[in-house]
Design a protein around this motif. Structure first.
Motif, mmCIF file in Angstrom:
data_model
loop_
_atom_site.group_PDB
_atom_site.id
_atom_site.type_symbol
_atom_site.label_atom_id
_atom_site.label_comp_id
_atom_site.label_asym_id
_atom_site.label_seq_id
_atom_site.Cartn_x
_atom_site.Cartn_y
_atom_site.Cartn_z
ATOM 1 N N MET A 233 -28.867 -23.133 17.839
ATOM 2 C CA MET A 233 -29.422 -21.780 17.776
ATOM 3 C C MET A 233 -29.687 -21.369 16.320
ATOM 4 O O MET A 233 -30.722 -20.799 16.023
ATOM 5 C CB MET A 233 -28.459 -20.801 18.447
ATOM 6 C CG MET A 233 -28.829 -19.376 18.233
ATOM 7 S SD MET A 233 -28.789 -18.468 19.746
ATOM 8 C CE MET A 233 -29.049 -16.852 19.164
ATOM 9 N N LYS A 234 -28.732 -21.675 15.418
ATOM 10 C CA LYS A 234 -28.906 -21.300 14.022
ATOM 11 C C LYS A 234 -30.082 -22.050 13.397
ATOM 12 O O LYS A 234 -30.871 -21.463 12.655
ATOM 13 C CB LYS A 234 -27.614 -21.548 13.238
ATOM 14 C CG LYS A 234 -27.658 -20.966 11.855
ATOM 15 C CD LYS A 234 -26.321 -21.088 11.152
ATOM 16 C CE LYS A 234 -26.485 -20.655 9.708
ATOM 17 N NZ LYS A 234 -25.328 -20.943 8.898
ATOM 18 N N THR A 235 -30.226 -23.341 13.718
ATOM 19 C CA THR A 235 -31.341 -24.122 13.189
ATOM 20 C C THR A 235 -32.666 -23.577 13.711
ATOM 21 O O THR A 235 -33.646 -23.495 12.969
ATOM 22 C CB THR A 235 -31.187 -25.609 13.556
ATOM 23 O OG1 THR A 235 -29.933 -26.065 13.059
ATOM 24 C CG2 THR A 235 -32.293 -26.448 12.978
ATOM 25 N N GLU A 236 -32.685 -23.182 14.961
ATOM 26 C CA GLU A 236 -33.898 -22.603 15.545
ATOM 27 C C GLU A 236 -34.265 -21.293 14.854
ATOM 28 O O GLU A 236 -35.429 -21.009 14.594
ATOM 29 C CB GLU A 236 -33.704 -22.382 17.053
ATOM 30 C CG GLU A 236 -34.966 -21.963 17.769
ATOM 31 C CD GLU A 236 -36.117 -22.956 17.635
ATOM 32 O OE1 GLU A 236 -37.266 -22.493 17.498
ATOM 33 O OE2 GLU A 236 -35.882 -24.181 17.650
ATOM 34 N N LEU A 237 -33.249 -20.480 14.526
ATOM 35 C CA LEU A 237 -33.493 -19.226 13.810
ATOM 36 C C LEU A 237 -34.035 -19.513 12.407
ATOM 37 O O LEU A 237 -34.967 -18.837 11.954
ATOM 38 C CB LEU A 237 -32.216 -18.388 13.725
ATOM 39 C CG LEU A 237 -32.326 -17.077 12.929
ATOM 40 C CD1 LEU A 237 -33.412 -16.165 13.488
ATOM 41 C CD2 LEU A 237 -30.973 -16.371 12.913
ATOM 42 N N ALA A 238 -33.490 -20.515 11.729
ATOM 43 C CA ALA A 238 -33.989 -20.894 10.397
ATOM 44 C C ALA A 238 -35.465 -21.250 10.479
ATOM 45 O O ALA A 238 -36.277 -20.807 9.653
ATOM 46 C CB ALA A 238 -33.177 -22.057 9.836
ATOM 47 N N LYS A 239 -35.817 -22.028 11.480
ATOM 48 C CA LYS A 239 -37.210 -22.423 11.673
ATOM 49 C C LYS A 239 -38.088 -21.204 11.941
ATOM 50 O O LYS A 239 -39.184 -21.070 11.389
ATOM 51 C CB LYS A 239 -37.307 -23.420 12.824
ATOM 52 C CG LYS A 239 -38.703 -23.933 13.073
ATOM 53 C CD LYS A 239 -38.723 -24.947 14.196
ATOM 54 C CE LYS A 239 -40.138 -25.474 14.384
ATOM 55 N NZ LYS A 239 -40.225 -26.496 15.393
ATOM 56 N N GLN A 240 -37.598 -20.307 12.764
ATOM 57 C CA GLN A 240 -38.351 -19.106 13.114
ATOM 58 C C GLN A 240 -38.572 -18.208 11.886
ATOM 59 O O GLN A 240 -39.673 -17.703 11.672
ATOM 60 C CB GLN A 240 -37.606 -18.338 14.214
ATOM 61 C CG GLN A 240 -38.425 -17.293 14.896
ATOM 62 C CD GLN A 240 -37.693 -16.691 16.086
ATOM 63 O OE1 GLN A 240 -36.505 -16.895 16.296
ATOM 64 N NE2 GLN A 240 -38.432 -15.923 16.863
ATOM 65 N N ILE A 241 -37.533 -18.021 11.072
ATOM 66 C CA ILE A 241 -37.657 -17.209 9.858
ATOM 67 C C ILE A 241 -38.715 -17.822 8.942
ATOM 68 O O ILE A 241 -39.584 -17.125 8.430
ATOM 69 C CB ILE A 241 -36.300 -17.091 9.122
ATOM 70 C CG1 ILE A 241 -35.349 -16.207 9.916
ATOM 71 C CG2 ILE A 241 -36.494 -16.542 7.707
ATOM 72 C CD1 ILE A 241 -33.921 -16.206 9.391
ATOM 73 N N TYR A 242 -38.645 -19.133 8.750
ATOM 74 C CA TYR A 242 -39.596 -19.806 7.864
ATOM 75 C C TYR A 242 -41.021 -19.653 8.389
ATOM 76 O O TYR A 242 -41.941 -19.335 7.641
ATOM 77 C CB TYR A 242 -39.222 -21.276 7.710
ATOM 78 C CG TYR A 242 -40.046 -21.983 6.665
ATOM 79 C CD1 TYR A 242 -39.696 -21.910 5.321
ATOM 80 C CD2 TYR A 242 -41.175 -22.711 7.011
ATOM 81 C CE1 TYR A 242 -40.464 -22.550 4.350
ATOM 82 C CE2 TYR A 242 -41.944 -23.349 6.049
ATOM 83 C CZ TYR A 242 -41.582 -23.272 4.718
ATOM 84 O OH TYR A 242 -42.339 -23.895 3.768
ATOM 85 N N GLU A 243 -41.195 -19.870 9.696
ATOM 86 C CA GLU A 243 -42.541 -19.779 10.280
ATOM 87 C C GLU A 243 -43.120 -18.376 10.171
ATOM 88 O O GLU A 243 -44.314 -18.207 9.939
ATOM 89 C CB GLU A 243 -42.507 -20.232 11.740
ATOM 90 C CG GLU A 243 -42.332 -21.729 11.890
ATOM 91 C CD GLU A 243 -42.149 -22.184 13.325
ATOM 92 O OE1 GLU A 243 -42.017 -21.336 14.240
ATOM 93 O OE2 GLU A 243 -42.102 -23.406 13.540
ATOM 94 N N VAL A 244 -42.285 -17.354 10.321
ATOM 95 C CA VAL A 244 -42.746 -15.970 10.260
ATOM 96 C C VAL A 244 -43.070 -15.553 8.829
ATOM 97 O O VAL A 244 -44.058 -14.852 8.578
ATOM 98 C CB VAL A 244 -41.681 -15.015 10.864
ATOM 99 C CG1 VAL A 244 -41.961 -13.563 10.531
ATOM 100 C CG2 VAL A 244 -41.581 -15.201 12.367
ATOM 101 N N ALA A 245 -42.258 -15.991 7.852
ATOM 102 C CA ALA A 245 -42.348 -15.456 6.497
ATOM 103 C C ALA A 245 -43.070 -16.350 5.484
ATOM 104 O O ALA A 245 -43.445 -15.876 4.422
ATOM 105 C CB ALA A 245 -40.946 -15.147 5.978
ATOM 106 N N HIS A 246 -43.280 -17.620 5.803
ATOM 107 C CA HIS A 246 -43.927 -18.534 4.857
ATOM 108 C C HIS A 246 -45.447 -18.392 4.986
ATOM 109 O O HIS A 246 -46.025 -18.601 6.051
ATOM 110 C CB HIS A 246 -43.509 -19.980 5.129
ATOM 111 C CG HIS A 246 -44.142 -20.963 4.206
ATOM 112 N ND1 HIS A 246 -45.176 -21.778 4.596
ATOM 113 C CD2 HIS A 246 -43.906 -21.246 2.904
ATOM 114 C CE1 HIS A 246 -45.540 -22.538 3.583
ATOM 115 N NE2 HIS A 246 -44.788 -22.233 2.542
ATOM 116 N N LEU A 247 -46.084 -18.034 3.876
ATOM 117 C CA LEU A 247 -47.530 -17.834 3.862
ATOM 118 C C LEU A 247 -48.172 -18.842 2.918
ATOM 119 O O LEU A 247 -47.566 -19.254 1.922
ATOM 120 C CB LEU A 247 -47.860 -16.418 3.372
ATOM 121 C CG LEU A 247 -47.238 -15.258 4.140
ATOM 122 C CD1 LEU A 247 -47.569 -13.941 3.452
ATOM 123 C CD2 LEU A 247 -47.693 -15.250 5.586
ATOM 124 N N THR A 248 -49.400 -19.222 3.234
ATOM 125 C CA THR A 248 -50.173 -20.068 2.331
ATOM 126 C C THR A 248 -51.447 -19.331 1.967
ATOM 127 O O THR A 248 -51.944 -18.513 2.723
ATOM 128 C CB THR A 248 -50.504 -21.437 2.973
ATOM 129 O OG1 THR A 248 -51.204 -21.212 4.200
ATOM 130 C CG2 THR A 248 -49.241 -22.243 3.238
#
Length: 175
Positions: A1-16
């Motif tokens: 669950m924690k790893t999934e949340l890390a992935k979700q945070i990165y996907e939401v906040a990482h911009l190119t």
């Protein structure tokens, strides 16, 4: 669950794209922390995960302006620990308070921040809170960007409790 949340945070906040950083440098990547803080589902999951790292004896969750405030609010709702909202500078009108909300005087206050990089704002706010009568020994952050901030804070007597490092977010986003 924690790893999934890390992935979700990165996907939401990482911009190119093309972004001018505070330093004036141009980058093709940007991490917009306000995007994960404003997403109710992600913020709820963050608060649930942060519950396990609230230091024992915490009486007040002190969210730092601006990014720590939504996190402190969500964490307060989950933990039932009262929150205070800490300004960078006491307002010069009305109550002239540095910390709005629950009274902090004589209380065990845990600083809540979204991202700790150098630790500078946490150090300044901790000093201000102590001057206002709070007992400050701990800071919680969602993301610890680099170890410099932790080192500076721990040297000044503040323990850092981080949900993720930036490296963990990046690693979780890899296929």
């Amino acid at each position: 669950m924690k790893t999934e949340l890390a992935k979700q945070i990165y996907e939401v906040a990482h911009l190119t794209g093309q972004f001018t950083l505070r330093s004036g440098q141009v980058s093709h990547e940007y991490f917009d922390k306000y995007l994960f803080e404003s997403d109710p589902e992600v913020l709820r999951k963050i608060a649930e995960q942060l519950m396990s790292i609230i230091p024992e004896g915490t009486e007040i969750l002190a969210g730092l302006e601006m990014g720590g405030i939504p996190i402190a609010t969500a964490l307060s709702l989950h933990s039932q620990i009262p929150a205070a909202f800490v300004r960078k500078k006491a307002k010069e009108y009305g109550t002239c308070k540095l910390a709005e909300g629950t009274d902090i005087k004589g209380k065990q206050v845990c600083i809540i921040e979204d991202v700790i990089t150098t630790g500078g704002q946490v150090l300044l706010s901790a000093a201000d809170l102590k001057q206002s009568g709070a007992i400050v020994r701990d800071a919680i952050c969602v993301i610890e960007r680099n170890l410099e901030g932790r080192r500076k804070l721990e040297e000044s007597g503040i323990r850092v409790h981080a949900l993720f490092t930036m490296e963990e977010l990046i690693e979780a986003s890899l296929p």
